[in-house]
Motif scaffolding. Structure first.
Motif, PDB file in Angstrom:
ATOM      1  N   THR A   9       0.823  -1.205   0.000  1.00  0.00           N
ATOM      2  CA  THR A   9       0.000   0.000   0.000  1.00  0.00           C
ATOM      3  C   THR A   9       0.862   1.263   0.000  1.00  0.00           C
ATOM      4  O   THR A   9       0.354   2.362  -0.034  1.00  0.00           O
ATOM      5  CB  THR A   9      -0.932   0.042   1.238  1.00  0.00           C
ATOM      6  OG1 THR A   9      -0.115  -0.104   2.396  1.00  0.00           O
ATOM      7  CG2 THR A   9      -1.971  -1.053   1.179  1.00  0.00           C
ATOM      8  N   LYS A  10       2.160   1.077   0.056  1.00  0.00           N
ATOM      9  CA  LYS A  10       3.069   2.225   0.086  1.00  0.00           C
ATOM     10  C   LYS A  10       3.037   2.929  -1.266  1.00  0.00           C
ATOM     11  O   LYS A  10       3.084   2.274  -2.312  1.00  0.00           O
ATOM     12  CB  LYS A  10       4.484   1.728   0.365  1.00  0.00           C
ATOM     13  CG  LYS A  10       5.288   2.696   1.201  1.00  0.00           C
ATOM     14  CD  LYS A  10       6.698   2.175   1.333  1.00  0.00           C
ATOM     15  CE  LYS A  10       7.092   2.044   2.780  1.00  0.00           C
ATOM     16  NZ  LYS A  10       8.374   1.356   2.921  1.00  0.00           N
ATOM     17  N   MET A  11       2.940   4.248  -1.258  1.00  0.00           N
ATOM     18  CA  MET A  11       2.887   4.988  -2.521  1.00  0.00           C
ATOM     19  C   MET A  11       4.295   5.442  -2.880  1.00  0.00           C
ATOM     20  O   MET A  11       4.905   6.200  -2.122  1.00  0.00           O
ATOM     21  CB  MET A  11       1.976   6.202  -2.332  1.00  0.00           C
ATOM     22  CG  MET A  11       1.874   7.099  -3.514  1.00  0.00           C
ATOM     23  SD  MET A  11       0.626   6.582  -4.689  1.00  0.00           S
ATOM     24  CE  MET A  11      -0.785   7.532  -4.142  1.00  0.00           C
ATOM     25  N   CYS A  12       4.836   4.973  -4.039  1.00  0.00           N
ATOM     26  CA  CYS A  12       6.141   5.505  -4.416  1.00  0.00           C
ATOM     27  C   CYS A  12       5.938   6.836  -5.132  1.00  0.00           C
ATOM     28  O   CYS A  12       4.817   7.217  -5.462  1.00  0.00           O
ATOM     29  CB  CYS A  12       6.916   4.500  -5.262  1.00  0.00           C
ATOM     30  SG  CYS A  12       6.032   3.926  -6.693  1.00  0.00           S
ATOM     31  N   GLN A  13       7.024   7.551  -5.366  1.00  0.00           N
ATOM     32  CA  GLN A  13       6.935   8.861  -6.008  1.00  0.00           C
ATOM     33  C   GLN A  13       7.238   8.728  -7.494  1.00  0.00           C
ATOM     34  O   GLN A  13       7.785   7.711  -7.934  1.00  0.00           O
ATOM     35  CB  GLN A  13       7.981   9.799  -5.392  1.00  0.00           C
ATOM     36  CG  GLN A  13       7.841   9.986  -3.887  1.00  0.00           C
ATOM     37  CD  GLN A  13       6.583  10.766  -3.539  1.00  0.00           C
ATOM     38  OE1 GLN A  13       6.333  11.824  -4.110  1.00  0.00           O
ATOM     39  NE2 GLN A  13       5.787  10.235  -2.621  1.00  0.00           N
TER      40      GLN A  13
END
Ligand code: GRG
Length: 323
Positions: A9-13
């Motif tokens: 669920t981690k949002m990368c940039q």
């Protein structure tokens, strides 16, 4: 984001600098498999790469003179452009050539009369457009003709009413559009038809709620969008579907945050470039449509793109607000 967030669920940039490097390198690798198979449609590849660079504010890192002088070697006596030097002209590459010149503010080097006559000459009696002298008909070509002539301010060279009637004849009961009358609705064709109707001020022919419903149903569980029912999501539909939803004012019907995450998950975080789906190989087509999708989603650091003309808003404003 907290370090306890699970990686799924981690949002990368957006790794914008890496995408810029990937695009600049793709142009240099002339012997690569990708370059060889794309040789005949290099004009399209150039439009995708250069527009992505401009959206990332890095158009200045390519040599404008080099691009423009190569581009002009692709023009034929008929006025149309080919996908590369020594190939046949087609309306597809003619729009890309015009769009590239628009990006560089170089439309004035064109013989507008000649290019617009080539495009207008492809209109058929029923209002449809052929792609070239061989006659294939498709609503993609209707969009291309209308977009191209609008940029060149020559829409009066075609029968716009008949062109619109033909597009409307490709409308289906589900609210979508296909490539010819009776053909299945597909998000790519919907972009073309809605874009052409938007440019000609004819959006009243669209049932916005019905089409908006069909388009927002394209969002699948992983947040990505597909092009028609039961198909896999693909980054390029972030453009075809989203631009259409914006043009009919229904973009709030999808989950934008989930779509942003899907696009960012398709990045090659190490070498740059964006793929169709997470963990697939990247290419220039999906890199462009991923960046363009993020632009429509107002992602920070990406310039705004016009949903109908598929060019940065500042480029369209420059064209429309100058004589
Ligand atoms: C200036 C942005 C711009 C476009 C110019 C060429 C064109 C006009 C529009 C193309 C519209 C179109 C038909 C897009 C769809 C491209 C695509 C990924 C087709 C794949 O179709 P399928 O059936 O894939 O292989 P699906 O996703 O349905 O399984």
């Amino acid at each position: 984001m907290s370090s306890s967030t699970p990686s799924s669920t981690k949002m990368c940039q957006l790794v914008a600098d890496k995408h810029v490097r990937y695009i600049l390198m793709a142009e240099k690798k002339k012997e690569s498999f990708e370059s060889v198979v794309m040789d005949h449609l290099r004009m399209n590849g150039a439009y995708w790469g250069l527009t992505a660079l401009d959206l990332l504010e890095k158009l200045g890192s390519v040599s404008e003179d080099e691009v423009v002088s190569w581009l002009m070697t692709c023009q034929h006596e008929s006025g149309g452009f080919a996908g590369n030097t020594g190939h046949d002209p087609h309306i597809l590459y003619t729009l890309s050539a015009v769009q590239i010149l628009a990006l560089f503010d170089k439309l004035d080097i064109l013989d507008v009369e000649k290019v617009s006559s080539y495009v207008a000459g492809l209109q058929n009696e029923d209002g449809s457009f052929s792609g070239d002298m061989w006659g294939e008909i498709d609503t993609r070509f209707s969009y291309i003709a209308i977009c191209c002539l609008s940029i060149l301010k020559c829409l009066d060279k075609i029968n716009v009413e008949k062109a619109v009637d033909y597009i409307v004849s490709c409308k289906n009961l589900d609210g979508g559009f296909g490539c010819t009358p009776g053909a299945e609705s597909h998000a790519g064709q919907i972009f073309c038809c809605v874009g052409a109707l938007a440019i000609t001020g004819s959006l009243h022919h669209v049932d916005k709620d019905l089409l908006g419903w069909w388009l927002c149903e394209r969002q699948v569980k992983n947040g990505g969008l597909n092009g028609r029912p039961e198909k896999l999501a693909d980054v390029c539909y972030s453009w075809w579907v989203l631009s259409s939803l914006i043009m009919i004012d229904r973009v709030h019907w999808i989950d934008k945050a989930k779509l942003v995450k899907f696009i960012l998950d398709c990045q090659d975080l190490e070498n740059g470039g964006i793929s169709d789906r997470p963990d697939d190989a990247v290419d220039i087509f999906h890199t462009y449509f991923g960046v363009a999708g993020l632009s429509l989603l107002e992602y920070p650091g990406v310039k705004a793109i016009d949903p109908a003309y598929a060019l940065p808003v500042d480029v369209i404003n420059r064209i429309m607000f100058t004589k």
